[in-house]
Write a protein that holds these residues in place. Structure first.
Motif, mmCIF file in Angstrom:
data_model
loop_
_atom_site.group_PDB
_atom_site.id
_atom_site.type_symbol
_atom_site.label_atom_id
_atom_site.label_comp_id
_atom_site.label_asym_id
_atom_site.label_seq_id
_atom_site.Cartn_x
_atom_site.Cartn_y
_atom_site.Cartn_z
ATOM 1 N N CYS A 11 34.933 62.257 39.326
ATOM 2 C CA CYS A 11 35.295 60.880 39.685
ATOM 3 C C CYS A 11 34.270 59.898 39.116
ATOM 4 N N HIS A 12 32.989 60.172 39.314
ATOM 5 C CA HIS A 12 31.939 59.295 38.795
ATOM 6 C C HIS A 12 32.045 59.138 37.280
ATOM 7 N N SER A 13 32.219 60.260 36.580
ATOM 8 C CA SER A 13 32.315 60.230 35.127
ATOM 9 C C SER A 13 33.540 59.445 34.669
ATOM 10 N N CYS A 14 34.650 59.631 35.360
ATOM 11 C CA CYS A 14 35.893 58.949 34.991
ATOM 12 C C CYS A 14 35.755 57.435 35.166
ATOM 13 N N ILE A 15 35.175 57.001 36.275
ATOM 14 C CA ILE A 15 35.018 55.565 36.526
ATOM 15 C C ILE A 15 34.034 54.947 35.539
ATOM 16 N N ASN A 16 32.969 55.661 35.213
ATOM 17 C CA ASN A 16 32.015 55.149 34.231
ATOM 18 C C ASN A 16 32.666 54.958 32.862
ATOM 19 N N ASN A 17 33.457 55.941 32.432
ATOM 20 C CA ASN A 17 34.152 55.818 31.143
ATOM 21 C C ASN A 17 35.181 54.695 31.183
ATOM 22 N N ALA A 18 35.881 54.567 32.311
ATOM 23 C CA ALA A 18 36.877 53.506 32.431
ATOM 24 C C ALA A 18 36.229 52.134 32.381
ATOM 25 N N THR A 19 35.053 51.998 32.994
ATOM 26 C CA THR A 19 34.329 50.721 32.954
ATOM 27 C C THR A 19 33.955 50.344 31.526
ATOM 28 N N ARG A 20 33.469 51.318 30.782
ATOM 29 C CA ARG A 20 33.085 51.050 29.396
ATOM 30 C C ARG A 20 34.300 50.683 28.544
ATOM 31 N N LEU A 21 35.395 51.432 28.690
ATOM 32 C CA LEU A 21 36.570 51.210 27.849
ATOM 33 C C LEU A 21 37.274 49.895 28.175
ATOM 34 N N ILE A 22 37.371 49.576 29.460
ATOM 35 C CA ILE A 22 38.114 48.371 29.815
ATOM 36 C C ILE A 22 37.405 47.116 29.327
ATOM 37 N N LEU A 23 36.072 47.159 29.248
ATOM 38 C CA LEU A 23 35.330 46.016 28.720
ATOM 39 C C LEU A 23 35.438 45.930 27.189
ATOM 40 N N GLN A 24 35.580 47.093 26.550
ATOM 41 C CA GLN A 24 35.735 47.099 25.096
ATOM 42 C C GLN A 24 37.139 46.691 24.666
ATOM 43 N N LEU A 25 38.143 47.215 25.356
ATOM 44 C CA LEU A 25 39.531 47.003 24.942
ATOM 45 C C LEU A 25 40.103 45.677 25.434
ATOM 46 N N CYS A 26 39.543 45.128 26.500
ATOM 47 C CA CYS A 26 40.095 43.897 27.083
ATOM 48 C C CYS A 26 38.991 42.855 27.279
ATOM 49 N N PRO A 27 38.294 42.470 26.212
ATOM 50 C CA PRO A 27 37.208 41.499 26.386
ATOM 51 C C PRO A 27 37.750 40.122 26.743
ATOM 52 N N TYR A 28 37.079 39.486 27.693
ATOM 53 C CA TYR A 28 37.377 38.105 28.101
ATOM 54 C C TYR A 28 38.743 37.944 28.773
ATOM 55 N N GLN A 29 39.359 39.054 29.169
ATOM 56 C CA GLN A 29 40.639 38.960 29.877
ATOM 57 C C GLN A 29 40.395 38.720 31.364
ATOM 58 N N LYS A 30 41.251 37.908 31.975
ATOM 59 C CA LYS A 30 41.109 37.625 33.403
ATOM 60 C C LYS A 30 41.642 38.770 34.266
ATOM 61 N N GLN A 31 42.556 39.568 33.724
ATOM 62 C CA GLN A 31 43.121 40.694 34.464
ATOM 63 C C GLN A 31 43.273 41.875 33.518
#
Length: 253
Positions: A23-43
């Motif tokens: 779970c920890h590893s999955c959330i950490n990877n998701a945090t990194r990817l969502i900031l890379q793939l969706c920069p400056y998005q409100k949602q």
């Protein structure tokens, strides 16, 4: 976190059967990817491969509000042989899982189980809601995704749907991890029965009472008389001697 227009609301959720380190590893990877793939998005929302975890953020309040869009779903191309019987067994399984998940507490609304289907098939099902939802909202969310299943994928050997507030998946093979069952409650402690009173045999109550009185009361009275006699003798002897005074000291430690 934040204030006014800069306020952000975040939900991070792992699937209920996922181990803590995964779970920890999955959330950490998701945090990194969502900031890379969706920069400056409100949602934004990110579902990890294999639906192990979900990460969602928004500038609007998202807690306690069921949401079924956007949604991502897919199905296996294989069809079952006995569609009606399969759908009936599947429907019973999913309804039971929906009720169990909706009744979960504020930390987990998750349920997984399997049932026997037709043609020697075993159906494995899993449902989950975000734990911030009320029981009725969780149930309604799962009802909506079950309706999507009935409209698109009836008779398929596998189906999965992901939404911001709830997920559902079933397969004809085991796909989730073993879920430890809570330990059974401890057995109740035996209550010792009170000792029953000793009853005299019928017809002997009077004789027994007399015996108890004689054996108990008479020695007490005799002892009191003897003590009174000894006290009188000692007092008479003291009167014949000069009185002595004693001084005592008490030490408090």
């Amino acid at each position: 976190m934040g204030e006014n227009a800069d306020r952000v609301n975040v939900i991070a959720l792992c699937r209920g059967d996922v181990q803590l380190d995964t779970c920890h590893s999955c959330i950490n990877n998701a945090t990194r990817l969502i900031l890379q793939l969706c920069p400056y998005q409100k949602q934004a929302i990110h579902w990890a491969p294999g639906d192990s975890c979900m990460l969602r953020y928004s500038n609007e309040s998202i807690f306690g509000k069921p949401e079924t869009v956007p949604r991502f779903y897919g199905w296996r191309i294989d069809n079952v042989t006995s569609r009606n019987e399969f759908n009936q067994d599947l429907g019973t399984l999913l309804n039971n899982l929906r009720s169990k998940a909706a009744d979960g507490g504020s930390l987990k609304k998750f349920a997984a189980a399997n049932t026997t289907g037709p043609d020697l098939l075993t159906i494995y099902g899993l449902v989950q809601c975000t734990p911030d939802l009320a029981s009725d909202d969780c149930s309604n969310c799962l009802n909506q995704v079950i309706e999507v299943l009935s409209q698109c994928c009836s008779g398929k050997q596998g189906f999965s749907i992901l939404t911001p507030s709830c997920i559902l998946r079933y397969e004809t093979y085991s796909f989730y991890n073993d879920i430890p069952q809570p330990p059974p409650p401890p057995p109740p402690q035996p209550v010792s029965a009170p000792t029953p009173p000793i009853l005299a045999p019928p017809g002997k109550d009077d004789n027994t009472s007399r015996t108890i009185i004689i054996n108990t009361v008479v020695p007490i009275v005799a002892g009191l008389i003897l003590a009174l006699f000894i006290g009188i003798v000692i007092r008479m002897r003291r009167k014949s001697k000069p009185q002595e005074k004693y001084e005592s000291k008490f030490n408090f430690i």
